[in-house]
Design a protein around this motif. Structure first.
Motif, short mmCIF file in Angstrom:
data_model
loop_
_atom_site.label_atom_id
_atom_site.label_comp_id
_atom_site.label_asym_id
_atom_site.label_seq_id
_atom_site.Cartn_x
_atom_site.Cartn_y
_atom_site.Cartn_z
N THR A 96 -83.35 31.68 -20.60
CA THR A 96 -82.17 30.84 -20.42
C THR A 96 -81.19 31.14 -21.56
O THR A 96 -81.60 31.16 -22.72
CB THR A 96 -82.55 29.36 -20.44
OG1 THR A 96 -83.56 29.14 -19.47
CG2 THR A 96 -81.37 28.48 -20.16
N PRO A 97 -79.93 31.38 -21.24
CA PRO A 97 -78.96 31.67 -22.31
C PRO A 97 -78.82 30.49 -23.28
O PRO A 97 -78.90 29.33 -22.89
CB PRO A 97 -77.64 31.89 -21.56
CG PRO A 97 -78.02 32.14 -20.15
CD PRO A 97 -79.33 31.46 -19.92
N ILE A 98 -78.60 30.81 -24.54
CA ILE A 98 -78.49 29.78 -25.57
C ILE A 98 -77.27 28.91 -25.35
O ILE A 98 -77.25 27.74 -25.76
CB ILE A 98 -78.47 30.44 -26.98
CG1 ILE A 98 -78.66 29.39 -28.08
CG2 ILE A 98 -77.18 31.18 -27.20
CD1 ILE A 98 -80.01 28.78 -28.12
N LYS A 99 -76.24 29.42 -24.66
CA LYS A 99 -75.05 28.63 -24.38
C LYS A 99 -75.38 27.36 -23.59
O LYS A 99 -74.75 26.33 -23.77
CB LYS A 99 -74.03 29.45 -23.59
CG LYS A 99 -73.30 30.44 -24.42
CD LYS A 99 -72.28 29.72 -25.25
CE LYS A 99 -71.30 30.69 -25.85
NZ LYS A 99 -70.35 30.03 -26.69
N PHE A 100 -76.38 27.46 -22.70
CA PHE A 100 -76.78 26.29 -21.92
C PHE A 100 -77.25 25.17 -22.85
O PHE A 100 -76.89 24.01 -22.68
CB PHE A 100 -77.88 26.67 -20.94
CG PHE A 100 -78.45 25.49 -20.21
CD1 PHE A 100 -77.78 24.92 -19.15
CD2 PHE A 100 -79.65 24.93 -20.61
CE1 PHE A 100 -78.28 23.83 -18.49
CE2 PHE A 100 -80.17 23.85 -19.95
CZ PHE A 100 -79.48 23.30 -18.90
N TYR A 101 -78.06 25.50 -23.84
CA TYR A 101 -78.58 24.50 -24.76
C TYR A 101 -77.47 23.91 -25.63
O TYR A 101 -77.47 22.72 -25.92
CB TYR A 101 -79.69 25.10 -25.63
CG TYR A 101 -80.89 25.52 -24.84
CD1 TYR A 101 -81.69 24.57 -24.20
CD2 TYR A 101 -81.22 26.85 -24.68
CE1 TYR A 101 -82.78 24.94 -23.46
CE2 TYR A 101 -82.31 27.24 -23.94
CZ TYR A 101 -83.09 26.27 -23.33
OH TYR A 101 -84.17 26.64 -22.59
N LEU A 111 -74.21 19.26 -26.90
CA LEU A 111 -72.89 18.66 -27.10
C LEU A 111 -72.66 17.51 -26.12
O LEU A 111 -72.10 16.47 -26.49
CB LEU A 111 -71.80 19.71 -26.96
CG LEU A 111 -71.73 20.73 -28.08
CD1 LEU A 111 -70.72 21.80 -27.75
CD2 LEU A 111 -71.42 20.06 -29.39
N PHE A 112 -73.10 17.70 -24.89
CA PHE A 112 -72.97 16.61 -23.92
C PHE A 112 -73.76 15.39 -24.37
O PHE A 112 -73.26 14.25 -24.30
CB PHE A 112 -73.47 17.07 -22.54
CG PHE A 112 -73.56 15.94 -21.56
CD1 PHE A 112 -72.42 15.42 -20.97
CD2 PHE A 112 -74.78 15.37 -21.24
CE1 PHE A 112 -72.50 14.38 -20.08
CE2 PHE A 112 -74.87 14.34 -20.35
CZ PHE A 112 -73.72 13.83 -19.77
N LEU A 113 -74.99 15.59 -24.84
CA LEU A 113 -75.79 14.45 -25.29
C LEU A 113 -75.14 13.74 -26.47
O LEU A 113 -75.13 12.51 -26.54
CB LEU A 113 -77.20 14.92 -25.66
CG LEU A 113 -78.10 15.26 -24.50
CD1 LEU A 113 -79.41 15.82 -25.00
CD2 LEU A 113 -78.35 14.05 -23.64
N ILE A 114 -74.61 14.51 -27.40
CA ILE A 114 -73.98 13.89 -28.58
C ILE A 114 -72.78 13.05 -28.17
O ILE A 114 -72.66 11.88 -28.55
CB ILE A 114 -73.58 14.98 -29.59
CG1 ILE A 114 -74.83 15.57 -30.24
CG2 ILE A 114 -72.65 14.41 -30.66
CD1 ILE A 114 -74.57 16.81 -31.06
N PHE A 115 -71.88 13.61 -27.36
CA PHE A 115 -70.68 12.87 -26.98
C PHE A 115 -71.01 11.74 -26.02
O PHE A 115 -70.35 10.70 -26.02
CB PHE A 115 -69.63 13.81 -26.40
CG PHE A 115 -68.95 14.63 -27.46
CD1 PHE A 115 -68.06 14.03 -28.34
CD2 PHE A 115 -69.20 15.98 -27.60
CE1 PHE A 115 -67.43 14.77 -29.33
CE2 PHE A 115 -68.59 16.72 -28.58
CZ PHE A 115 -67.70 16.12 -29.44
N ASP A 116 -72.03 11.91 -25.20
CA ASP A 116 -72.44 10.83 -24.31
C ASP A 116 -73.03 9.67 -25.11
O ASP A 116 -72.77 8.51 -24.80
CB ASP A 116 -73.47 11.36 -23.31
CG ASP A 116 -73.71 10.40 -22.17
OD1 ASP A 116 -72.72 9.88 -21.64
OD2 ASP A 116 -74.88 10.18 -21.82
#
Length: 118
Positions: free
Chosen positions: A56-61, A66-71
């Motif tokens: 899995t590309p590291i960009k996905f992680y 970032l989504f979890l942090i801002f959420d």
């Protein structure tokens, strides 16, 4: 003082006991037949096709984190919105500072290319 916690201790003891007893009973009473069908890969009800393992590309992680942090930061705004009337003007300006910090972080992530898929 500590007598108030006895019902909580009983509840924790019952919950842990129930979990241990059910795991122990399922391991003792459950079937132990291994077959080729049980050992085969399973993908959406169909036999697997193609490569089973891909990196899995590291960009996905990065985007997921970032989504979890801002959420999570948005979750912090909910109690503020509920008690806005009792916090007054100081609470309003406090949350404006909080949202400003979030906005600066978001712009930094955007400009650094962390949200790009290329």
């Amino acid at each position: 003082m500590l007598l108030e916690y006895i019902p909580l201790a009983y509840l924790i003891l019952i919950a842990v006991s129930f979990g241990l007893v059910t795991v122990l009973l399922s391991s003792l009473l459950g079937p132990r037949r291994q077959t080729a069908v049980k050992d085969a890969s399973y993908e959406c009800g169909l036999p697997s096709e193609g490569i089973q393992y891909t990196q899995t590309p590291i960009k996905f992680y990065v985007v997921a984190l970032l989504f979890l942090i801002f959420d999570l930061e948005c979750v912090f705004l909910y109690p503020w919105a509920v008690h806005l009337g009792s916090l007054g003007l100081a609470g309003f300006f406090g949350v404006l500072v909080f949202i400003g910090i979030l906005l600066v972080c978001f712009v930094y992530e955007w400009k650094s290319g962390a949200l790009e898929w290329d």
